[in-house]
Write an enzyme that holds these catalytic residues in place. Structure first.
Site, short mmCIF file in Angstrom:
data_model
loop_
_atom_site.label_atom_id
_atom_site.label_comp_id
_atom_site.label_asym_id
_atom_site.label_seq_id
_atom_site.Cartn_x
_atom_site.Cartn_y
_atom_site.Cartn_z
N GLY A 38 -5.97 -6.52 35.56
CA GLY A 38 -6.13 -7.85 36.13
C GLY A 38 -6.52 -7.75 37.58
N GLY A 94 -3.61 -9.51 43.02
CA GLY A 94 -2.79 -10.72 43.12
C GLY A 94 -2.42 -11.32 41.78
CD GLU A 124 -3.96 -0.47 41.55
OE1 GLU A 124 -4.87 0.13 42.14
OE2 GLU A 124 -3.67 -1.65 41.76
N GLY A 146 -0.27 -10.28 39.66
CA GLY A 146 1.16 -10.18 39.36
C GLY A 146 1.56 -8.85 38.72
CE LYS A 147 -3.28 -5.11 38.81
NZ LYS A 147 -3.75 -6.22 39.68
CB SER A 148 2.77 -4.61 42.04
OG SER A 148 1.67 -3.74 42.12
P1 ADP Z 1 -1.09 -7.31 41.83
O1 ADP Z 1 -0.21 -6.10 41.77
O2 ADP Z 1 -1.60 -7.74 40.51
O3 ADP Z 1 -2.19 -7.16 42.82
P2 ADP Z 1 1.28 -8.59 42.96
O4 ADP Z 1 2.28 -8.53 41.87
O5 ADP Z 1 1.40 -7.61 44.06
O6 ADP Z 1 -0.20 -8.55 42.34
O7 ADP Z 1 1.31 -10.06 43.61
C1 ADP Z 1 1.25 -11.24 42.84
C2 ADP Z 1 1.36 -12.43 43.77
O8 ADP Z 1 2.69 -12.50 44.28
C3 ADP Z 1 0.43 -12.35 44.97
O9 ADP Z 1 -0.01 -13.67 45.27
C4 ADP Z 1 1.34 -11.82 46.06
O10 ADP Z 1 0.89 -12.24 47.33
C5 ADP Z 1 2.68 -12.43 45.71
N1 ADP Z 1 3.82 -11.61 46.10
C6 ADP Z 1 4.07 -10.34 45.68
N2 ADP Z 1 5.24 -9.90 46.19
C7 ADP Z 1 5.71 -10.89 46.98
C8 ADP Z 1 6.89 -11.04 47.79
N3 ADP Z 1 7.81 -10.07 47.88
N4 ADP Z 1 7.05 -12.22 48.44
C9 ADP Z 1 6.14 -13.21 48.35
N5 ADP Z 1 5.04 -13.15 47.60
C10 ADP Z 1 4.81 -12.00 46.92
MG MG Z 2 -0.36 -4.16 42.68
#
Ligand code: ADP
Ligand code: MG
Length: 255
Positions: free
Chosen positions: A41, A44, A179, A46-48
């Site tokens: 995806g 942003g 990743e 939500g994967k992590s």
């Molecule tokens: P991905 O790994 O797919 O790139 P993330 O899971 O890192 O996406 O993030 C998903 C969304 O949640 C993003 O909009 C990110 O900015 C937000 N986000 C992630 N972690 C936090 C946090 N600790 N506090 C606030 N927003 C967060």
């Molecule tokens: Mg990520």
């Protein structure tokens, strides 16, 4: 929540909000035992966040994660780790001042002692066994010739391989990879793909988050596509590759 016999990980109706942001909305994900399940995806998506919920670093706002019949939600990361769940982080977490070999031996000691501490009374035999196991694992990941080097001096790709070795020596039942080829050259990426294929043949279940389509289609048995905190498509690699929603949300996206 009912699960099929071969489902080893079930993310059941999980939501995660950060204030007003719905990072994960109604995620229902089932991972089959022994398979490699890729989550792809755009940035942003939500994967992590999903991985952090699975390993207990983040509490879901609602829903639950079930691993092999045990509810993980509410448990601490080290408790989840002791149940056989290991994760390779997006940024390698290694001990920079220890040698490569010492890094790989550390989780093995931790596993035996049940805590992250060096047991002063461990037997020499035990230490020899752990060293052999660590060397074997370093051979597997192609780092044997670098075993005496300080881990901090490794290249970025080698640090990731070291972290993978630190996970593999724990012999987890479920390995989560965020990743695993990020920042690697094409050559290192291909080496890592071959390594992950080798692990696959040993029957370990893997959840792999990956941007690189080459990696995903080389390894995945099943793919879930995450966009805007929702799974928008799921299926076999060929099904997902041809899905117009996926091409719109992901392939035309950031990477
Ligand atoms: P991905 O790994 O797919 O790139 P993330 O899971 O890192 O996406 O993030 C998903 C969304 O949640 C993003 O909009 C990110 O900015 C937000 N986000 C992630 N972690 C936090 C946090 N600790 N506090 C606030 N927003 C967060
Ligand atoms: Mg990520």
């Amino acid at each position: 929540m009912q699960t099929k016999g071969n489902v080893v990980l079930h993310v059941a109706d999980v939501q995660k909000h950060f204030g007003g942001l719905h990072a994960l909305a109604d995620i229902d994900l089932q991972v089959d035992e022994g398979k490699t399940h890729a989550i792809i995806g755009p940035n942003g998506a939500g994967k992590s966040t999903l991985l952090n919920v699975i390993i207990g670093r983040l509490a879901p706002s609602s829903g639950a994660v079930v691993f092999d019949g045990t509810v993980l939600t509410g448990k601490k990361p080290h408790e989840i780790n002791q149940l056989g769940v290991a994760r390779v982080f997006q940024t390698p977490e290694i001990f920079a001042d220890l040698s490569v070999l010492q890094n790989v031996m550390t989780p093995a000691f931790a596993r035996r002692d049940g805590a992250f501490r060096i047991n002063m009374f461990r037997s020499v035999d035990n230490e020899r066994g752990i060293r052999e196991e660590a060397e074997h694992t370093l051979e597997d990941v192609g780092l044997m010739d670098r075993r005496a080097v300080h881990a901090g001096a490794l290249s970025r790709g080698d640090k990731r391989r070291l972290e993978l070795a630190m996970c593999l020596i724990q012999k987890p039942r479920l390995l989560l990879l965020d990743e695993p080829t990020a920042g690697m050259s094409r050559h290192d990426t291909n080496t890592t793909i071959e390594l992950l294929k080798k692990i696959k043949s040993r029957g370990m279940t893997k959840v792999i988050i990956e941007h690189d389509m080459h990696v995903v289609f080389s390894l995945a048995d099943k793919i879930s596509v995450l966009a805007g905190g929702r799974i928008i498509a799921e299926g076999l690699p060929d099904q997902v590759r041809g899905d117009p929603r996926v091409q719109e949300a992901y392939l035309g996206g950031v990477h």
